[in-house]
Design a protein around this motif. Sequence first.
Motif, PDB file in Angstrom:
ATOM      1  N   ARG A 160      20.761  23.640   2.440  1.00 21.35           N
ATOM      2  CA  ARG A 160      21.192  24.406   1.660  1.00 21.35           C
ATOM      3  C   ARG A 160      22.426  24.659   0.728  1.00 21.35           C
ATOM      4  NH1 ARG A 160      21.130  28.917   6.980  1.00 21.35           N
ATOM      5  NH2 ARG A 160      18.899  28.692   6.748  1.00 21.35           N
ATOM      6  N   ARG A 161      23.116  23.493   0.960  1.00 23.06           N
ATOM      7  CA  ARG A 161      24.345  23.423  -0.093  1.00 23.06           C
ATOM      8  C   ARG A 161      24.068  23.366  -1.593  1.00 23.06           C
ATOM      9  NH1 ARG A 161      29.893  20.962   2.199  1.00 23.06           N
ATOM     10  NH2 ARG A 161      28.425  19.103   3.136  1.00 23.06           N
ATOM     11  N   HIS A 162      23.156  21.906  -0.662  1.00 22.47           N
ATOM     12  CA  HIS A 162      22.296  21.168  -2.452  1.00 22.47           C
ATOM     13  C   HIS A 162      21.168  22.273  -3.099  1.00 22.47           C
ATOM     14  CE1 HIS A 162      19.915  18.249  -4.419  1.00 22.47           C
ATOM     15  NE2 HIS A 162      18.975  18.840  -4.066  1.00 22.47           N
ATOM     16  N   MET A 163      20.476  22.423  -2.247  1.00 26.95           N
ATOM     17  CA  MET A 163      19.466  23.445  -3.351  1.00 26.95           C
ATOM     18  C   MET A 163      20.034  24.868  -4.142  1.00 26.95           C
ATOM     19  SD  MET A 163      16.413  23.879  -1.121  1.00 26.95           S
ATOM     20  CE  MET A 163      17.184  23.981   0.994  1.00 26.95           C
ATOM     21  N   ASP A 164      21.469  25.154  -2.768  1.00 25.90           N
ATOM     22  CA  ASP A 164      22.444  26.401  -4.151  1.00 25.90           C
ATOM     23  C   ASP A 164      23.270  25.723  -5.166  1.00 25.90           C
ATOM     24  OD1 ASP A 164      22.158  28.137  -2.196  1.00 25.90           O
ATOM     25  OD2 ASP A 164      23.879  27.692  -1.049  1.00 25.90           O
ATOM     26  N   GLN A 165      23.137  24.927  -5.040  1.00 22.46           N
ATOM     27  CA  GLN A 165      23.959  24.011  -5.976  1.00 22.46           C
ATOM     28  C   GLN A 165      23.007  23.380  -7.408  1.00 22.46           C
ATOM     29  OE1 GLN A 165      25.957  20.594  -4.273  1.00 22.46           O
ATOM     30  NE2 GLN A 165      28.035  21.865  -3.912  1.00 22.46           N
ATOM     31  N   LEU A 166      22.099  23.228  -6.825  1.00 25.40           N
ATOM     32  CA  LEU A 166      21.125  22.420  -8.091  1.00 25.40           C
ATOM     33  C   LEU A 166      20.017  23.602  -8.268  1.00 25.40           C
ATOM     34  CD1 LEU A 166      20.602  19.181  -6.638  1.00 25.40           C
ATOM     35  CD2 LEU A 166      22.923  20.398  -8.606  1.00 25.40           C
ATOM     36  N   ASN A 167      19.891  25.037  -7.914  1.00 26.48           N
ATOM     37  CA  ASN A 167      18.846  25.408  -7.810  1.00 26.48           C
ATOM     38  C   ASN A 167      17.488  25.444  -7.486  1.00 26.48           C
ATOM     39  OD1 ASN A 167      17.304  28.726  -8.036  1.00 26.48           O
ATOM     40  ND2 ASN A 167      17.258  27.336 -10.628  1.00 26.48           N
ATOM     41  N   HIS A 168      17.227  24.351  -6.574  1.00 27.82           N
ATOM     42  CA  HIS A 168      15.902  23.525  -5.812  1.00 27.82           C
ATOM     43  C   HIS A 168      15.543  24.728  -4.692  1.00 27.82           C
ATOM     44  CE1 HIS A 168      16.956  18.940  -7.376  1.00 27.82           C
ATOM     45  NE2 HIS A 168      17.235  20.296  -8.177  1.00 27.82           N
ATOM     46  N   TRP A 169      16.216  25.685  -4.180  1.00 32.70           N
ATOM     47  CA  TRP A 169      15.468  26.746  -3.752  1.00 32.70           C
ATOM     48  C   TRP A 169      13.653  26.611  -4.420  1.00 32.70           C
ATOM     49  CZ3 TRP A 169      16.846  27.479   1.008  1.00 32.70           C
ATOM     50  CH2 TRP A 169      18.917  27.247   1.557  1.00 32.70           C
ATOM     51  N   ARG A 170      13.158  26.569  -3.528  1.00 29.37           N
ATOM     52  CA  ARG A 170      11.139  27.142  -4.126  1.00 29.37           C
ATOM     53  C   ARG A 170      10.125  28.134  -3.729  1.00 29.37           C
ATOM     54  NH1 ARG A 170      13.613  25.195  -7.525  1.00 29.37           N
ATOM     55  NH2 ARG A 170      13.210  23.959  -8.568  1.00 29.37           N
ATOM     56  N   THR A 171      10.600  27.761  -2.002  1.00 25.66           N
ATOM     57  CA  THR A 171       9.636  29.186  -1.100  1.00 25.66           C
ATOM     58  C   THR A 171       9.279  30.441  -1.310  1.00 25.66           C
ATOM     59  OG1 THR A 171       9.951  27.264   0.867  1.00 25.66           O
ATOM     60  CG2 THR A 171       8.867  29.183   1.427  1.00 25.66           C
ATOM     61  N   HIS A 172      10.843  30.517  -2.057  1.00 34.97           N
ATOM     62  CA  HIS A 172      11.188  32.074  -2.503  1.00 34.97           C
ATOM     63  C   HIS A 172      11.574  31.884  -3.901  1.00 34.97           C
ATOM     64  CE1 HIS A 172      10.593  32.866   1.865  1.00 34.97           C
ATOM     65  NE2 HIS A 172      11.579  32.409   2.377  1.00 34.97           N
ATOM     66  N   TRP A 173      10.323  32.351  -4.775  1.00 36.74           N
ATOM     67  CA  TRP A 173      10.552  31.738  -6.437  1.00 36.74           C
ATOM     68  C   TRP A 173       9.923  33.523  -7.931  1.00 36.74           C
ATOM     69  CZ3 TRP A 173      12.704  27.755  -8.560  1.00 36.74           C
ATOM     70  CH2 TRP A 173      12.273  27.457 -10.582  1.00 36.74           C
ATOM     71  N   CYS A 174      11.081  33.347  -8.232  1.00 36.72           N
ATOM     72  CA  CYS A 174      10.686  34.226  -8.664  1.00 36.72           C
ATOM     73  C   CYS A 174      10.318  33.521 -10.030  1.00 36.72           C
ATOM     74  CB  CYS A 174      12.000  35.353  -9.250  1.00 36.72           C
ATOM     75  SG  CYS A 174      12.257  36.116 -10.647  1.00 36.72           S
ATOM     76  N   SER A 175       9.424  33.592 -10.586  1.00 33.86           N
ATOM     77  CA  SER A 175       8.316  33.500 -11.407  1.00 33.86           C
ATOM     78  C   SER A 175       9.620  33.583 -12.971  1.00 33.86           C
ATOM     79  CB  SER A 175       7.797  32.345 -10.989  1.00 33.86           C
ATOM     80  OG  SER A 175       6.965  34.376 -11.169  1.00 33.86           O
ATOM     81  N   ASP A 176       9.393  34.592 -12.949  1.00 38.39           N
ATOM     82  CA  ASP A 176      10.516  35.081 -14.152  1.00 38.39           C
ATOM     83  C   ASP A 176      11.775  34.563 -14.982  1.00 38.39           C
ATOM     84  OD1 ASP A 176       7.991  37.068 -14.474  1.00 38.39           O
ATOM     85  OD2 ASP A 176       8.520  38.009 -13.398  1.00 38.39           O
ATOM     86  N   CYS A 177      12.283  34.467 -14.128  1.00 43.72           N
ATOM     87  CA  CYS A 177      13.645  34.204 -14.013  1.00 43.72           C
ATOM     88  C   CYS A 177      13.959  32.724 -13.158  1.00 43.72           C
ATOM     89  CB  CYS A 177      15.000  35.010 -12.892  1.00 43.72           C
ATOM     90  SG  CYS A 177      14.363  36.463 -12.874  1.00 43.72           S
ATOM     91  N   LYS A 178      12.619  31.952 -13.275  1.00 42.10           N
ATOM     92  CA  LYS A 178      12.869  30.664 -12.780  1.00 42.10           C
ATOM     93  C   LYS A 178      14.084  30.127 -11.779  1.00 42.10           C
ATOM     94  CE  LYS A 178       9.488  29.141 -15.119  1.00 42.10           C
ATOM     95  NZ  LYS A 178       9.093  30.650 -15.691  1.00 42.10           N
ATOM     96  N   LYS A 179      14.576  31.387 -11.147  1.00 43.63           N
ATOM     97  CA  LYS A 179      15.179  31.060 -10.109  1.00 43.63           C
ATOM     98  C   LYS A 179      14.346  31.195  -8.406  1.00 43.63           C
ATOM     99  CE  LYS A 179      20.094  33.325  -9.273  1.00 43.63           C
ATOM    100  NZ  LYS A 179      20.529  34.494  -9.629  1.00 43.63           N
TER     101      LYS A 179
END
Length: 267
Positions: free
Chosen positions: A72-91
């Motif tokens: 979780r810490r890794h994905m928070d730091q690098l914006n690597h969350w993909r399952t719940h993804w906002c395509s407009d904000c790329k976040k």
Amino acid sequence: MVDCEVCTRTFVDCHAARQHMDAIGHWGCDTCTAEYWSKAASIQHMNAKCHWAPRFECEACNADFATQQEARRHMDQLNHWRTHWCSDCKKGFQNENNLRMHLNSNIHRGSNISCPFCRRAFATATGVTHHLETASCPNARNLNREAILAEIRRRDPNHLITTKLLTYPISSDSIEATEHCWNGDFYECYLCHREFRSLGALNQHVNSPVHKQRVYHCPSRGCSKEFVALAGLFNHLESESCGAVKFDVVQRNVGGFLSGNRLIAFG
């Protein structure tokens, strides 16, 4: 940050951590205390002994981690969350609720809910209700939490959202703490014993909703949550965490709750 598998050192990325572990033989087994000079040797050991621990993979890259917290810490730091993804904000977001809150924020919806008295714009029903319950509206200074509650209770005879109470003294009188609350080191709240550095901070605390009765409840029969303020109830409903009503329904009905004359209902 990435931890060494054997010692307590941490590194800014996986590459730096691997360099360190290669240099001094700090490749460890996932489940026992064995140490090896190379990653290949540690993998061979864990394959042979079935010593693999559960692995937690990054949702975006090939990195994997021994603990969910590290992933979780890794994905928070690098914006690597993909399952719940906002395509407009790329976040990406850690869970569905966080993504829903983002999509329902003013980033995507704007500030299209107006205070019925001063016309100030808010993004959510929670925002405009908090504005009125805290007597912040310049055109409705007589409105506060107690006044709104009295009106809501009058229009909610079936207790759809208000809690049944044997007694409820409606009072807008503030409580004033005095110098007698000084305990020698701090100003102390006699109700919860929290301590404050100034008398003003203590007075702000005792007149906040912290020690008020929970006078609202979720309209869902399957949800037992209760709330001190109407804004708290709206915030709960907007999250859609219990499925009582949809976010849009709350926004559509907030005007009637705050300034209408009809019985309380979610239409």
